[in-house]
Design a protein around this motif. Sequence first.
Motif, short mmCIF file in Angstrom:
data_model
loop_
_atom_site.label_atom_id
_atom_site.label_comp_id
_atom_site.label_asym_id
_atom_site.label_seq_id
_atom_site.Cartn_x
_atom_site.Cartn_y
_atom_site.Cartn_z
N VAL A 60 5.15 -2.58 2.64
CA VAL A 60 4.97 -4.01 2.36
C VAL A 60 4.59 -4.64 3.69
O VAL A 60 5.37 -4.60 4.65
N GLU A 61 3.40 -5.19 3.76
CA GLU A 61 2.86 -5.68 5.03
C GLU A 61 2.76 -7.20 5.01
O GLU A 61 2.30 -7.78 4.02
N TRP A 105 0.83 -1.21 0.00
CA TRP A 105 0.00 0.00 0.00
C TRP A 105 0.86 1.25 0.00
O TRP A 105 1.96 1.26 0.53
N PRO A 106 0.33 2.34 -0.62
CA PRO A 106 1.06 3.60 -0.56
C PRO A 106 0.85 4.27 0.78
O PRO A 106 -0.22 4.18 1.38
N SER A 129 5.40 -4.62 9.05
CA SER A 129 5.55 -4.06 7.70
C SER A 129 6.88 -3.35 7.55
O SER A 129 7.51 -2.94 8.53
N LEU A 130 7.30 -3.23 6.29
CA LEU A 130 8.51 -2.48 5.96
C LEU A 130 8.06 -1.26 5.16
O LEU A 130 7.36 -1.40 4.15
N GLU A 143 6.75 2.05 -10.35
CA GLU A 143 8.11 1.50 -10.43
C GLU A 143 8.53 0.90 -9.09
O GLU A 143 9.12 -0.18 -9.03
N VAL A 144 8.25 1.60 -8.00
CA VAL A 144 8.63 1.11 -6.67
C VAL A 144 7.84 -0.14 -6.32
O VAL A 144 8.37 -1.10 -5.77
N LEU A 145 6.55 -0.14 -6.69
CA LEU A 145 5.70 -1.30 -6.41
C LEU A 145 6.21 -2.54 -7.13
O LEU A 145 6.33 -3.62 -6.53
#
Lengths: 317, 228
Positions: free
Chosen positions: B19-20, B10-11, B57-58, B71-73
């Motif tokens: 990232v969970e 999620w943003p 999460s990170l 791109e990050v996703l």
Amino acid sequence: MALEVLQSGGLATVQDLGRFGYQRYGVSPSGAMDWYALGAANLLVKNPSEAAGLEVGLASLALTATDACLIAVTGAGFELRLQGQLRPLWTALFVQAGWTIELDKTGGGCWAYLAVAGGIQTPPLLGSRATYWRGKFGGHEGRALQAGDTLSIGATSQAGVTLAGRRIPPARRPLYGDRPTVDVILGPQAQAFTAEGLHTFLSSEYTVSATSDRMGYRLEGAPIAHVAGADIVSDGLVAGAVQIPADGQPLVMMSDRPTTGGYPKIAAVVSADLPLLTQAAPCVGRVHFREATIEAAQARYRQMMNTLQNSVEEPDW
Amino acid sequence: MTAKPWPSYWPAGDAALGVEFGQTIDPAINRQVHALARLLDQAPLPGIIETVPTYCSLLIHYDPWRLSYQEVLAWARSKTAQAESLPPVRPRCLEIPTVYGGRFGPDLVYVAQVHHLSPAEVIRLHSRADYVVYMMGFMPGFPYLGGLPLELETPRLETPRTLVPAGSVGLAGKQTGIYPLASPGGWRLIGYTPLRLFNAEADPPTLLNPGDQVRFVPIPPGALPDGA
């Protein structure tokens, strides 16, 4: 070459764009509340973007320079006087040795930024000169400036007098005001709120409370309802994250925010609108939130950065 | 077959991606967070600023001038898949020399009484456990430690102390932890460590890293450096 503080009534701290790379150790990024204004001040005096300047908030600041230098003051909510003469903001100005530089608090904003060609040379800590005021480190001795402080300024190769008069016209400054509408990206815990709560958040006006500070802006207005309680397992926080504790009142994370938190977050203010929100002063500012897509938010940010990079007008002479 | 809910992405605003791996405090979930963090540290993408591991999460902070969310996703998804097949890594294990009780742990007697234990039994239970540093936050260098024995879970003070000395070891609810800096605080203080958990002039500035394991090792007051 140095700046000497004559008087400081408020919260004047050395800030750059922030301390990054250490948030996993609980180290807050700190840095300027209004990234656009600090960036603009550095551009006007031809400093590199990572140069440190002074962020001035709450009340007036008076300084003098030991040598002639080039300065610029940006932001909002302050007037600038050199040797008692009112001078414009968002303009590179030549200052003679010994002149007084006075930043006086007025209405219509919150934070001003003073950049000096050569940059403020406090010892960097963890790669940054930002003051982490709550943690008492960074910047000038980890604290707000007070009368008698001396700040060393870096050498510069250009003659300041030749750059004086460069300015950033109003069309290339953020549209600061007391009643900003700011875009937000919903989440990461939007599902922790009722549909009515989300609607309330996106349709109400929230006033910036007097207890707002560099850590966070506390907003007051129609409470936002949670589905089931106001605790989450702690996760990471970003600049502009809007936490909603049990009382339903939004708490927007700012520069000296903690790196992690345990309240659900309904949204985060987009990077492009952080300057507008930070300059909506406590007790005066009234904020509306509007939902945006990430694509639109990032496009606006890139456009704003482009505007900033191309914002400076050279003088006519 | 229904898709499993985790890992989920999620943003967080327009300059970070989470990232969970779950939503409960669980060592196995937390290990996944640290495994991904290690992998991303090894081969960072230009435009990634830093990552912050928390319980489940990170959070990946990036520069939206250089990288788009998509791109990050895409990068995060491929790295998360890659991290799943990595062998587990033994965490570092650090010892925290701790003086328990007396003027160093003013709430030790209270904690013992409320749990119908002797102070010596509290010390034994607290120091016998292995704790994991789930994450750091709240203040620079503050470790969130997991693994407090159930018998020692103790509510916070109703009125926080105005000043808790740096190095204080305490309990609050299901947590135990160490104050890296002097601060107001509501934790029940049972001991003190002379170790300096946070030093802004060092890089990295903390003694502990997220993902480490720690043990508290009882020491007598006489073993403290002079002036402690």
